[in-house]
Design a protein around this motif. Structure first.
Motif, PDB file in Angstrom:
ATOM      1  N   GLU A  38      -4.233 -36.380   8.859  1.00  0.00           N
ATOM      2  CA  GLU A  38      -4.520 -37.794   9.095  1.00  0.00           C
ATOM      3  C   GLU A  38      -3.465 -38.488   9.967  1.00  0.00           C
ATOM      4  O   GLU A  38      -3.802 -39.366  10.764  1.00  0.00           O
ATOM      5  CB  GLU A  38      -4.624 -38.529   7.759  1.00  0.00           C
ATOM      6  N   ASN A  39      -2.199 -38.085   9.813  1.00  0.00           N
ATOM      7  CA  ASN A  39      -1.113 -38.860  10.438  1.00  0.00           C
ATOM      8  C   ASN A  39      -0.264 -38.096  11.443  1.00  0.00           C
ATOM      9  O   ASN A  39       0.564 -38.710  12.124  1.00  0.00           O
ATOM     10  CB  ASN A  39      -0.192 -39.406   9.336  1.00  0.00           C
ATOM     11  N   GLU A  40      -0.453 -36.761  11.521  1.00  0.00           N
ATOM     12  CA  GLU A  40       0.361 -35.936  12.435  1.00  0.00           C
ATOM     13  C   GLU A  40       1.859 -36.204  12.230  1.00  0.00           C
ATOM     14  O   GLU A  40       2.633 -36.320  13.163  1.00  0.00           O
ATOM     15  CB  GLU A  40      -0.041 -36.177  13.889  1.00  0.00           C
ATOM     16  N   THR A  41       2.254 -36.271  10.974  1.00  0.00           N
ATOM     17  CA  THR A  41       3.624 -36.681  10.643  1.00  0.00           C
ATOM     18  C   THR A  41       4.666 -35.731  11.191  1.00  0.00           C
ATOM     19  O   THR A  41       5.681 -36.156  11.763  1.00  0.00           O
ATOM     20  CB  THR A  41       3.779 -36.792   9.107  1.00  0.00           C
ATOM     21  N   SER A  42       4.454 -34.430  11.036  1.00  0.00           N
ATOM     22  CA  SER A  42       5.480 -33.475  11.479  1.00  0.00           C
ATOM     23  C   SER A  42       5.687 -33.574  12.986  1.00  0.00           C
ATOM     24  O   SER A  42       6.822 -33.526  13.463  1.00  0.00           O
ATOM     25  CB  SER A  42       5.096 -32.048  11.075  1.00  0.00           C
ATOM     26  N   PHE A  43       4.606 -33.717  13.740  1.00  0.00           N
ATOM     27  CA  PHE A  43       4.727 -33.820  15.197  1.00  0.00           C
ATOM     28  C   PHE A  43       5.556 -35.032  15.593  1.00  0.00           C
ATOM     29  O   PHE A  43       6.470 -34.942  16.414  1.00  0.00           O
ATOM     30  CB  PHE A  43       3.336 -33.904  15.831  1.00  0.00           C
ATOM     31  N   GLU A  84      10.888 -36.568  17.601  1.00  0.00           N
ATOM     32  CA  GLU A  84      12.017 -37.501  17.699  1.00  0.00           C
ATOM     33  C   GLU A  84      13.346 -36.777  17.474  1.00  0.00           C
ATOM     34  O   GLU A  84      14.328 -37.015  18.187  1.00  0.00           O
ATOM     35  CB  GLU A  84      11.865 -38.632  16.674  1.00  0.00           C
ATOM     36  N   THR A  85      13.370 -35.880  16.495  1.00  0.00           N
ATOM     37  CA  THR A  85      14.590 -35.111  16.222  1.00  0.00           C
ATOM     38  C   THR A  85      14.974 -34.253  17.413  1.00  0.00           C
ATOM     39  O   THR A  85      16.152 -34.167  17.789  1.00  0.00           O
ATOM     40  CB  THR A  85      14.390 -34.210  14.986  1.00  0.00           C
ATOM     41  N   ILE A  86      13.991 -33.627  18.028  1.00  0.00           N
ATOM     42  CA  ILE A  86      14.251 -32.749  19.169  1.00  0.00           C
ATOM     43  C   ILE A  86      14.920 -33.514  20.317  1.00  0.00           C
ATOM     44  O   ILE A  86      15.810 -32.988  20.991  1.00  0.00           O
ATOM     45  CB  ILE A  86      12.946 -32.069  19.629  1.00  0.00           C
ATOM     46  N   LEU A  87      14.509 -34.758  20.522  1.00  0.00           N
ATOM     47  CA  LEU A  87      15.119 -35.563  21.594  1.00  0.00           C
ATOM     48  C   LEU A  87      16.622 -35.710  21.389  1.00  0.00           C
ATOM     49  O   LEU A  87      17.391 -35.758  22.359  1.00  0.00           O
ATOM     50  CB  LEU A  87      14.464 -36.949  21.646  1.00  0.00           C
ATOM     51  N   GLU A  88      17.052 -35.776  20.137  1.00  0.00           N
ATOM     52  CA  GLU A  88      18.481 -35.861  19.839  1.00  0.00           C
ATOM     53  C   GLU A  88      19.143 -34.482  19.865  1.00  0.00           C
ATOM     54  O   GLU A  88      20.217 -34.300  20.418  1.00  0.00           O
ATOM     55  CB  GLU A  88      18.693 -36.520  18.465  1.00  0.00           C
ATOM     56  N   LEU A  89      18.471 -33.515  19.264  1.00  0.00           N
ATOM     57  CA  LEU A  89      19.053 -32.177  19.137  1.00  0.00           C
ATOM     58  C   LEU A  89      19.262 -31.521  20.498  1.00  0.00           C
ATOM     59  O   LEU A  89      20.282 -30.845  20.731  1.00  0.00           O
ATOM     60  CB  LEU A  89      18.132 -31.317  18.265  1.00  0.00           C
ATOM     61  N   LEU A 143      16.965 -26.614  11.570  1.00  0.00           N
ATOM     62  CA  LEU A 143      17.763 -27.796  11.920  1.00  0.00           C
ATOM     63  C   LEU A 143      16.917 -28.896  12.558  1.00  0.00           C
ATOM     64  O   LEU A 143      17.329 -30.051  12.612  1.00  0.00           O
ATOM     65  CB  LEU A 143      18.906 -27.399  12.868  1.00  0.00           C
ATOM     66  N   GLU A 144      15.729 -28.532  13.038  1.00  0.00           N
ATOM     67  CA  GLU A 144      14.823 -29.521  13.624  1.00  0.00           C
ATOM     68  C   GLU A 144      14.065 -30.313  12.555  1.00  0.00           C
ATOM     69  O   GLU A 144      13.398 -31.304  12.870  1.00  0.00           O
ATOM     70  CB  GLU A 144      13.799 -28.823  14.540  1.00  0.00           C
TER      71      GLU A 144
END
Length: 530
Positions: free
Chosen positions: A248-253, A258-263, A352-353
Motif C-alpha cells: 500500500e505504501n512502498e515504505t521500504s523504497f 533516502e538512506t542511500i542518498l546519505e550513505l 547498513l542501508e
C-alpha cells in the motif's frame, strides 16, 4: 594447532565500509544501532525484551517443531528449541544460501561464529538464554550461485532446469553429482564419511531445503544449532502487516532510498530498492510484484490483482509473498527474538542501508557482526613460510609486492633507489630556492626537470628489480607457488574451497578445532596452523 589473529584491514580483502565499521568511524555510525561489543549487547537485550511478544514466540516454536518433524536432532538442539518460548531467550542468527554441499568454506565460519557468540553471551549474561540460528535462504532463486562447489581445484556442478525458490527444488539428478564427487574422494575413512553425508543428505531427501537442513544438522547438531526455513505458512502470517504496508505504501523504497542518498556520500551502495520489494511465489516461479496502471501485476506472468484482491490474497495465502533482499532482514527480525546478525562484508553493507527502515516500521535494528574469516595453513606450508621468512601478514600482500619485497630483502645489491631519489629531491630543493629569485619560467623548468629525473630513476629501479627477480627465479617460483596454494585465484581460500578438502585431511577434529579458534567478538582475522 597455532592461532594467530591480525586486523581484518591488514589482509587487503575488506572494504572501506567494513574498515570504518570496525573502527566505529564517525561517518558510519548513523547507519547502525548498537555496536557488536558487550555493552552493545546489553542495550540490545533491553530493547528486544520490550518488543517481542509471547504470542510470536509460541508461533515460532510451533513452526520450528513442524519443520524438524522428520529429522533426528540432538538433545542440545531440542533444549534450545524449547527455550524459545521463554521471554528471556534470544537468538543470534546467520543466513546463507543453500549451496551444494555447503559451498565455500565460509559457510562453516558463519555458523561457528554464531554458535560461539551464543556461548559467549551466555557466559556474560547468565540470566538470559542465547541460541544460535542458521536461516536457510530457501526462497532465493539464483540457482547459478549455488549449484556447484569446488573440490581440489575442480568444480563439481549440478545441472538442472532453473525456476522457482531453490528450497523447493527436487533433489532428483543429484545421483550423478554424487558419482562424480565420489570419484574425487578416494576410499579413506574420512572420504567414506563425506560420501555418506552427501548421499544421506541429497539422495534421501526430496527437496533442497530438507537436504541442506540434514547436512547442517549433522555437522553442528552437538552445538544446539537451530535451522529455520522462512518459507513457512505460520511464520509468514506474522509478517502480514508488513507485507500489506509494503504493497500500500512502498515504505521500504521510500525510506531506504533516502538512506542511500546519505550513505553513498562515503560508501558504495550494495543493493538498490525497488518500488515494491516483494516477490510472488509458486513452486516453479518467483517473480517480482509490480504496481502498474492501478493494478498489481506479477512480472513475467498473467497474474494480476486489484488492491482489494491482493490484500485479500495476503491474508488468505501469505506463503505466496516472498521478501526480496531489502525486506528479508525485516522478516527475520519480525519472527525471531534476535539480537545480532552475523554476516560477511557484502551482507553487512546492505544491512547498513536498512536502519532507518526498521525504525520507521518500529522493529529493533539488530547488532551487525562481521563473521570470522580464517586462513588455514598446514604444517608443511608453515615450514615453507618460515624458511622463506614470510610473516603471517605478508601472506596477504599483492603478489607483485610480495615478490618485490622478498627479492629486495634477499639481494646483495641495493635495489631501492629511495636514498638516491631523496638526494635528488634535496638538490632540486636548493635549485628551487635560486629559482624563486628569478622568473616563473625558470621555476617551471626546474620542476619539470625534477619530475623527469625522478621518473628516470624510477624506470631504472624497475629494470633493476626485474633483472634481480630473474636472477632469483628459484625464490620467485617458490614464493609464487606457496602463495597460490594459500590464496587460490589471488582470493581468500574461504571463498574458493569446500570444507570437504579439509575434512578429508583432518577428519572429525576439523570443526572442533575451528570452534576453538574462532572468537567472534575479537573482530580480527584468524590464521590457523593445523
Amino acid at each position: 594447532m597455532k592461532i594467530t589473529q591480525i586486523p581484518f584491514q591488514k589482509t587487503g580483502f575488506f572494504s572501506k565500509t567494513m574498515a570504518d565499521y570496525l573502527e566505529k568511524s564517525e561517518q558510519i555510525q548513523p547507519f547502525y544501532n548498537n555496536f557488536s561489543d558487550i555493552n552493545g549487547f546489553h542495550n540490545q537485550i533491553e530493547e528486544k525484551k520490550k518488543s517481542f511478544r509471547l504470542q510470536s514466540r509460541l508461533i515460532l516454536l510451533d513452526a520450528i517443531k513442524k519443520q524438524y518433524q522428520t529429522f533426528k536432532i540432538s538433545d542440545k538442539t531440542k533444549e534450545n528449541i524449547e527455550l524459545l518460548q521463554q521471554q528471556n531467550t534470544f537468538t543470534v542468527t546467520t543466513g546463507h544460501q543453500l549451496n551444494l554441499f555447503t559451498g565455500p568454506l565460509y559457510f562453516l565460519y558463519k555458523i561457528i561464529s554464531t554458535i560461539n557468540l551464543a556461548e559467549e553471551l551466555s557466559a556474560k549474561f547468565p540470566e538470559e538464554n542465547f541460541v544460535p540460528v542458521y536461516w536457510m535462504a530457501t526462497e532465493d532463486h539464483d540457482f547459478d550461485e549455488i549449484n556447484y562447489f569446488n573440490f581440489d581445484g575442480k568444480k563439481v556442478s549440478w545441472n538442472r532446469k532453473d525456476g522457482g525458490p531453490v528450497g523447493r527444488f527436487s533433489t532428483e539428478g543429484l545421483e550423478d553429482v554424487f558419482d562424480v564427487f565420489s570419484n574425487h574422494l578416494g576410499n579413506s575413512k574420512n572420504a567414506q564419511y563425506l560420501k555418506k553425508l552427501f548421499s544421506d543428505g541429497y539422495l534421501k531427501h526430496d527437496n533442497l531445503a530438507d537436504a541442506t537442513r540434514f547436512i547442517a544438522n549433522e555437522l553442528f547438531k552437538e552445538y544446539g544449532l537451530i535451522i529455520i526455513d522462512g518459507d513457512d505458512q505460520k511464520l509468514k502470517q506474522l509478517f502480514i502487516p508488513f507485507v500489506k504496508d509494503e504493497l500500500e505504501n512502498e515504505t521500504s523504497f521510500k525510506v531506504v532510498s533516502e538512506t542511500i542518498l546519505e550513505l553513498e556520500k562515503e560508501y558504495p551502495i550494495q543493493v538498490n530498492p525497488r518500488e515494491i520489494n516483494l516477490f510472488y511465489l509458486g513452486d516453479d516461479f518467483r517473480e517480482r510484484i509490480i504496481f502498474e496502471d492501478t493494478m498489481y501485476k506479477v512480472n513475467n506472468t498473467k497474474i494480476t490483482f486489484t488492491k482489494a484482491e491482493i490484500l485479500k490474497e495476503v491474508d488468505e495465502n501469505p506463503l505466496a509473498f516472498s521478501p526480496n533482499v531489502i525486506m528479508r532482514p525485516l522478516f527475520q527480525e519480525v519472527i525471531l527474538p534476535n539480537l545480532c546478525y552475523i554476516g560477511g562484508g557484502g551482507e553487512m553493507a546492505y544491512w547498513l542501508e536498512l536502519k532507518n527502515y526498521f525504525e520507521k516500521v518500529k522493529i529493533p535494528f539488530p547488532i551487525l557482526l562481521l563473521r570470522n574469516s580464517v586462513q588455514i595453513i598446514s604444517e608443511k606450508q608453515g615450514r615453507k613460510l618460515s624458511k622463506l621468512e614470510i610473516s603471517k601478514e605478508e601472506i596477504f600482500l599483492n603478489q607483485f609486492d610480495l615478490l618485490s619485497k622478498k627479492v629486495i630483502e634477499n639481494s646483495v645489491l641495493e635495489i631501492s633507489f629511495d636514498t638516491k631519489k631523496k638526494f635528488l629531491q634535496e638538490q632540486f630543493a636548493e635549485l628551487k630556492e635560486v629559482a624563486k629569485k628569478t622568473d616563473v619560467s625558470f621555476i617551471n623548468a626546474v620542476n619539470a626537470q625534477e619530475r623527469k629525473q625522478i621518473k628516470g630513476l624510477e624506470k631504472l629501479e624497475k629494470r633493476l628489480l626485474k633483472a634481480e627477480k630473474k636472477r632469483q627465479q628459484d625464490l620467485v617460483n617458490r614464493i609464487t607457488a606457496l602463495q597460490n596454494e594459500l590464496l587460490p585465484n589471488e582470493s581468500l581460500e574461504e571463498r574458493q574451497r569446500n570444507f570437504s578438502e579439509y575434512y578429508l585431511e583432518y577428519g572429525t577434529s576439523f570443526i572442533p578445532n575451528l570452534k576453538k579458534a574462532l572468537k567472534p567478538l575479537a573482530l580480527e582475522f584468524t590464521i590457523l596452523e593445523m
